[in-house]
Design a protein around this motif. Structure first.
Motif, mmCIF file in Angstrom:
data_model
loop_
_atom_site.group_PDB
_atom_site.id
_atom_site.type_symbol
_atom_site.label_atom_id
_atom_site.label_comp_id
_atom_site.label_asym_id
_atom_site.label_seq_id
_atom_site.Cartn_x
_atom_site.Cartn_y
_atom_site.Cartn_z
ATOM 1 N N LEU A 101 0.815 -1.217 0.000
ATOM 2 C CA LEU A 101 0.000 0.000 0.000
ATOM 3 C C LEU A 101 0.847 1.265 0.000
ATOM 4 C CD1 LEU A 101 -3.022 -0.839 2.316
ATOM 5 C CD2 LEU A 101 -2.930 -0.733 -0.176
ATOM 6 N N GLN A 102 2.024 1.216 0.610
ATOM 7 C CA GLN A 102 2.914 2.379 0.561
ATOM 8 C C GLN A 102 3.342 2.649 -0.878
ATOM 9 O OE1 GLN A 102 6.030 1.313 3.323
ATOM 10 N NE2 GLN A 102 5.027 2.346 5.020
ATOM 11 N N ARG A 103 3.694 1.589 -1.624
ATOM 12 C CA ARG A 103 4.112 1.758 -3.018
ATOM 13 C C ARG A 103 2.944 2.263 -3.860
ATOM 14 N NH1 ARG A 103 8.752 2.620 -4.895
ATOM 15 N NH2 ARG A 103 9.575 0.787 -3.906
ATOM 16 N N ILE A 104 1.762 1.721 -3.642
ATOM 17 C CA ILE A 104 0.582 2.158 -4.396
ATOM 18 C C ILE A 104 0.297 3.626 -4.097
ATOM 19 C CG2 ILE A 104 -1.940 1.914 -4.529
ATOM 20 C CD1 ILE A 104 -1.501 -1.131 -4.380
ATOM 21 N N ARG A 105 0.390 4.008 -2.825
ATOM 22 C CA ARG A 105 0.151 5.403 -2.449
ATOM 23 C C ARG A 105 1.164 6.331 -3.116
ATOM 24 N NH1 ARG A 105 0.727 5.035 2.675
ATOM 25 N NH2 ARG A 105 2.777 5.968 2.799
ATOM 26 N N GLN A 106 2.445 5.929 -3.123
ATOM 27 C CA GLN A 106 3.478 6.760 -3.769
ATOM 28 C C GLN A 106 3.165 6.954 -5.253
ATOM 29 O OE1 GLN A 106 7.022 4.521 -3.064
ATOM 30 N NE2 GLN A 106 7.477 5.541 -1.130
ATOM 31 N N ALA A 107 2.803 5.878 -5.919
ATOM 32 C CA ALA A 107 2.520 5.973 -7.356
ATOM 33 C C ALA A 107 1.260 6.796 -7.611
ATOM 34 C CB ALA A 107 2.379 4.576 -7.950
ATOM 35 N N LEU A 108 0.228 6.594 -6.802
ATOM 36 C CA LEU A 108 -0.997 7.383 -6.975
ATOM 37 C C LEU A 108 -0.714 8.875 -6.795
ATOM 38 C CD1 LEU A 108 -3.681 5.223 -5.138
ATOM 39 C CD2 LEU A 108 -3.618 5.772 -7.583
ATOM 40 N N GLN A 109 0.101 9.217 -5.810
ATOM 41 C CA GLN A 109 0.455 10.623 -5.608
ATOM 42 C C GLN A 109 1.202 11.172 -6.816
ATOM 43 O OE1 GLN A 109 2.633 10.381 -1.928
ATOM 44 N NE2 GLN A 109 0.833 10.768 -0.684
ATOM 45 N N HIS A 110 2.109 10.369 -7.349
ATOM 46 C CA HIS A 110 2.886 10.814 -8.514
ATOM 47 C C HIS A 110 1.969 11.045 -9.721
ATOM 48 C CE1 HIS A 110 6.441 11.207 -11.050
ATOM 49 N NE2 HIS A 110 5.722 10.576 -11.952
ATOM 50 N N TYR A 111 1.091 10.083 -9.996
ATOM 51 C CA TYR A 111 0.196 10.232 -11.144
ATOM 52 C C TYR A 111 -0.789 11.381 -10.928
ATOM 53 C CZ TYR A 111 1.935 6.023 -13.368
ATOM 54 O OH TYR A 111 2.732 5.100 -13.996
ATOM 55 N N ARG A 112 -1.267 11.557 -9.711
ATOM 56 C CA ARG A 112 -2.157 12.680 -9.433
ATOM 57 C C ARG A 112 -1.443 13.989 -9.737
ATOM 58 N NH1 ARG A 112 -2.656 14.439 -3.538
ATOM 59 N NH2 ARG A 112 -0.495 14.796 -4.093
ATOM 60 N N ASP A 113 -0.174 14.083 -9.335
ATOM 61 C CA ASP A 113 0.601 15.292 -9.593
ATOM 62 C C ASP A 113 0.826 15.493 -11.092
ATOM 63 O OD1 ASP A 113 0.653 15.547 -6.865
ATOM 64 O OD2 ASP A 113 2.748 14.928 -6.639
ATOM 65 N N LEU A 114 1.079 14.396 -11.818
ATOM 66 C CA LEU A 114 1.243 14.510 -13.273
ATOM 67 C C LEU A 114 -0.040 14.994 -13.939
ATOM 68 C CD1 LEU A 114 3.295 11.410 -14.501
ATOM 69 C CD2 LEU A 114 3.908 13.810 -14.684
ATOM 70 N N LEU A 115 -1.191 14.452 -13.492
ATOM 71 C CA LEU A 115 -2.462 14.859 -14.091
ATOM 72 C C LEU A 115 -2.758 16.340 -13.840
ATOM 73 C CD1 LEU A 115 -4.677 11.744 -13.321
ATOM 74 C CD2 LEU A 115 -3.942 12.533 -15.563
ATOM 75 N N GLY A 116 -2.216 16.900 -12.776
ATOM 76 C CA GLY A 116 -2.419 18.318 -12.485
ATOM 77 C C GLY A 116 -1.335 19.210 -13.047
ATOM 78 N N SER A 117 -0.397 18.630 -13.779
ATOM 79 C CA SER A 117 0.732 19.419 -14.284
ATOM 80 C C SER A 117 0.449 19.987 -15.673
ATOM 81 C CB SER A 117 1.993 18.549 -14.328
ATOM 82 O OG SER A 117 1.914 17.635 -15.404
ATOM 83 N N ASP A 118 1.420 20.716 -16.190
ATOM 84 C CA ASP A 118 1.270 21.331 -17.516
ATOM 85 C C ASP A 118 1.212 20.300 -18.638
ATOM 86 O OD1 ASP A 118 3.929 20.581 -17.289
ATOM 87 O OD2 ASP A 118 4.670 22.289 -18.440
ATOM 88 N N PHE A 120 -0.799 17.955 -18.935
ATOM 89 C CA PHE A 120 -2.214 17.721 -19.246
ATOM 90 C C PHE A 120 -3.007 19.017 -19.362
ATOM 91 C CE2 PHE A 120 -0.871 13.621 -17.712
ATOM 92 C CZ PHE A 120 -1.548 12.743 -18.542
ATOM 93 N N ARG A 121 -2.325 20.145 -19.492
ATOM 94 C CA ARG A 121 -3.027 21.426 -19.567
ATOM 95 C C ARG A 121 -3.923 21.502 -20.807
ATOM 96 N NH1 ARG A 121 0.940 25.629 -19.013
ATOM 97 N NH2 ARG A 121 0.907 25.030 -16.841
#
Length: 186
Positions: A101-118, A120-121
């Motif tokens: 779950l720690q690894r899944i959480r890390q990856a989810l945070q990373h992808y969430r940050d990518l989806l909010g980045s430029d 995907f603008r």
């Protein structure tokens, strides 16, 4: 006379009681990381299926990227991947789901940050981002919302390719994550 004096001092030192031991330094006991609270596996399974459905429906605006297979170097700032050592296999999940779950959480945070980045603008993915936020809330280990860490801005010409690679890797991660939650929900 000097050698005799040294010999006497050595004999006297040998007869003296040893000095009191210095108190041992106080150290905190080493403990394993506290296990994460048990997530709602069924809700995680539902959300991971929804995430996979949304990713399946996401289409490239540039059809040439759909069939493109690139041999790429491993970028430094791309998401953590689930590895064998993360104990996401069914037997390990039965006894201890913390590492997985720690690894899944890390990856989810990373992808969430990518989806909010430029990246995907020009092509925002609000449903994907919302589903990812819900899933992240279910697997996080404490109250509150994990902070965002936006990646470095990408050049305009790089964004379509980086978006393609991010979605491709997110699809792959989503399939593995779905298997983990499917097993946990049994």
């Amino acid at each position: 006379m000097a050698p005799f004096r040294r010999l006497c001092l050595c004999l006297l030192l040998a007869l003296l009681p040893p000095p009191p031991a210095a108190p041992a330094p106080v150290t905190a006991p080493v403990t394993a990381p506290a296990p994460l609270r048990r997530p709602d596996w069924a809700a995680c399974r539902v959300l991971s299926r929804e995430l996979s459905r949304l990713l399946g429906a996401a289409r490239e605006p540039h059809p040439v990227l759909e069939g493109l297979q690139l041999l790429e170097e491993e970028p430094l700032n791309w998401p953590p991947r689930i590895r064998c050592s993360d104990a996401c296999d069914p037997l390990s999940l039965e006894s201890n789901h913390t590492l997985c779950l720690q690894r899944i959480r890390q990856a989810l945070q990373h992808y969430r940050d990518l989806l909010g980045s430029d990246i995907f603008r020009e092509q925002p993915q609000p449903q994907l981002e919302s589903t990812m936020e819900q899933l992240l809330r279910l697997v996080q280990d404490g109250p509150g919302r994990p902070p965002r860490h936006l990646p470095a801005p990408a050049e305009l010409w790089q964004r379509p390719l980086q978006r393609h690679l991010a979605l491709k890797r997110l699809r792959s991660f989503s399939a593995l994550m779905g298997r983990v939650f499917n097993h946990g929900a049994r």
